[in-house]
Scaffold this motif. Structure first.
Motif, PDB file in Angstrom:
ATOM      1  N   UNK A   1      -0.631   9.030   4.090  1.00 50.94           N
ATOM      2  CA  UNK A   1      -1.227   7.607   4.495  1.00 50.94           C
ATOM      3  C   UNK A   1      -3.031   7.511   4.193  1.00 50.94           C
ATOM      4  N   UNK A   2      -3.866   8.210   4.158  1.00 52.14           N
ATOM      5  CA  UNK A   2      -4.924   8.169   4.389  1.00 52.14           C
ATOM      6  C   UNK A   2      -5.486   7.228   3.279  1.00 52.14           C
ATOM      7  N   UNK A   3      -4.450   7.656   1.746  1.00 46.47           N
ATOM      8  CA  UNK A   3      -5.415   7.292   0.901  1.00 46.47           C
ATOM      9  C   UNK A   3      -4.278   6.232   0.617  1.00 46.47           C
ATOM     10  N   UNK A   4      -3.322   5.869   1.228  1.00 47.21           N
ATOM     11  CA  UNK A   4      -2.395   4.413   0.661  1.00 47.21           C
ATOM     12  C   UNK A   4      -3.992   3.282   1.947  1.00 47.21           C
ATOM     13  N   UNK A   5      -4.237   4.328   2.982  1.00 47.94           N
ATOM     14  CA  UNK A   5      -5.026   2.842   3.244  1.00 47.94           C
ATOM     15  C   UNK A   5      -6.467   2.686   2.390  1.00 47.94           C
ATOM     16  N   UNK A   6      -6.666   3.698   2.615  1.00 44.73           N
ATOM     17  CA  UNK A   6      -8.270   3.504   1.669  1.00 44.73           C
ATOM     18  C   UNK A   6      -7.993   3.154   0.026  1.00 44.73           C
ATOM     19  N   UNK A   7      -6.946   3.738  -0.457  1.00 50.65           N
ATOM     20  CA  UNK A   7      -6.739   2.589  -1.931  1.00 50.65           C
ATOM     21  C   UNK A   7      -6.380   1.034  -1.871  1.00 50.65           C
ATOM     22  N   UNK A   8      -5.405   0.564  -0.776  1.00 50.56           N
ATOM     23  CA  UNK A   8      -5.704  -0.388  -0.980  1.00 50.56           C
ATOM     24  C   UNK A   8      -6.235  -0.938  -0.688  1.00 50.56           C
TER      25      UNK A   8
ATOM     26  N   UNK B   1       7.155   8.071  -9.031  1.00 54.30           N
ATOM     27  CA  UNK B   1       5.504   8.387  -9.605  1.00 54.30           C
ATOM     28  C   UNK B   1       5.606  10.108  -9.197  1.00 54.30           C
ATOM     29  N   UNK B   2       5.206  10.657 -10.667  1.00 58.03           N
ATOM     30  CA  UNK B   2       5.681  11.548 -10.675  1.00 58.03           C
ATOM     31  C   UNK B   2       3.216  12.186 -10.614  1.00 58.03           C
ATOM     32  N   UNK B   3       2.917  10.709 -10.889  1.00 56.98           N
ATOM     33  CA  UNK B   3       1.183  11.103 -10.932  1.00 56.98           C
ATOM     34  C   UNK B   3       0.518  10.739 -10.283  1.00 56.98           C
ATOM     35  N   UNK B   4      -0.512  10.733  -9.583  1.00 55.63           N
ATOM     36  CA  UNK B   4      -1.189  10.227  -7.936  1.00 55.63           C
ATOM     37  C   UNK B   4      -2.293   9.627  -9.238  1.00 55.63           C
ATOM     38  N   UNK B   5      -2.985   8.580  -9.543  1.00 54.32           N
ATOM     39  CA  UNK B   5      -4.307   8.459  -9.683  1.00 54.32           C
ATOM     40  C   UNK B   5      -5.254   8.020  -8.518  1.00 54.32           C
ATOM     41  N   UNK B   6      -6.067   8.993  -8.431  1.00 53.56           N
ATOM     42  CA  UNK B   6      -7.540   8.722  -6.705  1.00 53.56           C
ATOM     43  C   UNK B   6      -8.453   7.323  -7.301  1.00 53.56           C
ATOM     44  N   UNK B   7      -9.242   7.808  -6.718  1.00 51.36           N
ATOM     45  CA  UNK B   7     -10.583   6.526  -6.663  1.00 51.36           C
ATOM     46  C   UNK B   7     -10.956   7.009  -7.943  1.00 51.36           C
TER      47      UNK B   7
END
Ligand code: SAM
Length: 296
Positions: free
Chosen positions: A13-20, A98-104
């Motif tokens: 959830x933190x990545x969702x908020x951060x990356x959006x 979704x197998x790969x998640x791209x970070x910042x």
């Protein structure tokens, strides 16, 4: 110090908020012709497997990205910032899963302009993650427009800000500060860095992610950032998302925030529309609290 590995948390959830928030901010900044320096002080490994060992242990994406994807199936229209976020993730996953998640670092790299106008500077201290990031980035063959350094991201800012002037003479920079807050001093370092750079480069856009946990330093950080921005007479925005704890959910982070200094004027409205969907979609138990506050 190095027990934190972002792979355990990728897509939560933190990545969702951060990356959006990151993508919506960048989309706006990229509308201006002039080149920009993009800095990620705490980059992580850059790419994460959502079906790998690390993410399976925490399965945190199940309560983040995957839960959001499930909830969106029932909606007719998806707010633009969420759509953009999902499109970016989809572009890293050829077969629709979704197998790969791209970070910042990779999200920033995707949105930067590649005609040598923009520069991306990435910092990661963890020996394994910095090696992984270097090798992931090397495959892009981006040349000198993207650099990765195994250095302290807080310290590195000294060399980078103020940024060099673009071809049009303007100095532009966006800085993502996303520490793991494993050590208590990270909270103070974030506030100190913001204080210093609001003096040295006050027009930069600064995005700070922070955890919302019962710890005095964590509680104080957004308040300090707000005070610093107000003192410098700079606009700010603070977006928070709490997913709550359902029966049987133990431990783990349930809430976080993104504090943005000099945010695009469009961000408040965009994040409100996005969180109106994300809040209920990710809520557990009594969760579903979200808020977007901004300076007037
Ligand atoms: N920004 C990444 C993203 O959104 O995909 C996630 C970063 S993760 C929350 C924080 C990272 O900072 C960890 O990989 C950790 O090893 C690294 N780190 C910790 N202290 C650091 C420092 N002083 N300078 C640079 N990196 C650091």
């Amino acid at each position: 110090m190095f027990s934190y590995r972002h792979a355990f948390h990728a897509g939560n959830h933190a990545d969702v908020l951060k990356h959006i928030t990151l993508l919506a901010t960048m989309r706006h900044l990229m509308q201006k012709e002039a080149g920009i320096t993009l800095i990620d002080t705490h980059s992580g490994a850059g790419l994460y497997r959502l079906d790998g060992d690390y993410s399976q242990k925490g399965a945190e994406a199940q309560d983040g990205l995957f839960k959001l994807l499930g909830a969106l199936e029932k909606l007719d229209t998806i707010p633009e910032p969420i759509e953009d976020y999902l499109e970016q993730i989809a572009s890293f996953n050829a077969n629709g899963e979704a197998r790969i998640y791209p970070g910042s670092p990779f999200l920033m790299q995707r949105l930067m302009r590649h005609e040598s106008r923009d520069r991306l500077r990435l910092f990661e201290l963890h020996p394994t993650d910095s090696r992984a990031l270097m090798s992931n980035i090397a495959q892009l063959e981006a040349g000198r427009t993207v650099t990765v350094s195994r250095e302290d991201g807080f310290e590195a800012l000294k060399k980078l800000l103020p940024p060099p002037a673009s071809a049009t003479g303007s100095k532009r920079a966006m800085v993502l500060i996303d520490p793991s807050y494993e050590i208590k001093s990270d909270y103070m370092k974030v506030a100190n860095v913001i204080q210093e750079y609001l003096k040295r480069f006050s027009t930069g856009t600064y995005l700070v992610w922070y955890p919302i946990i019962p710890r005095p330093e964590a509680h104080d950080l957004p308040r300090r950032l707000r005070t610093l921005a107000n003192q410098a007479q700079k606009p700010w925005l603070n977006a928070t998302l709490a997913i709550g704890r359902g029966p049987g959910d133990e431990g783990g982070l349930v809430a976080s925030g993104m504090f943005v200094i000099n945010p695009p004027f469009t961000l408040k409205d965009q994040l409100r529309k996005a969180l109106e969907v994300i809040g209920p979609a990710l809520a557990r138990g009594n969760g579903k609290e979200w808020k977007v506050e901004a300076s007037s």
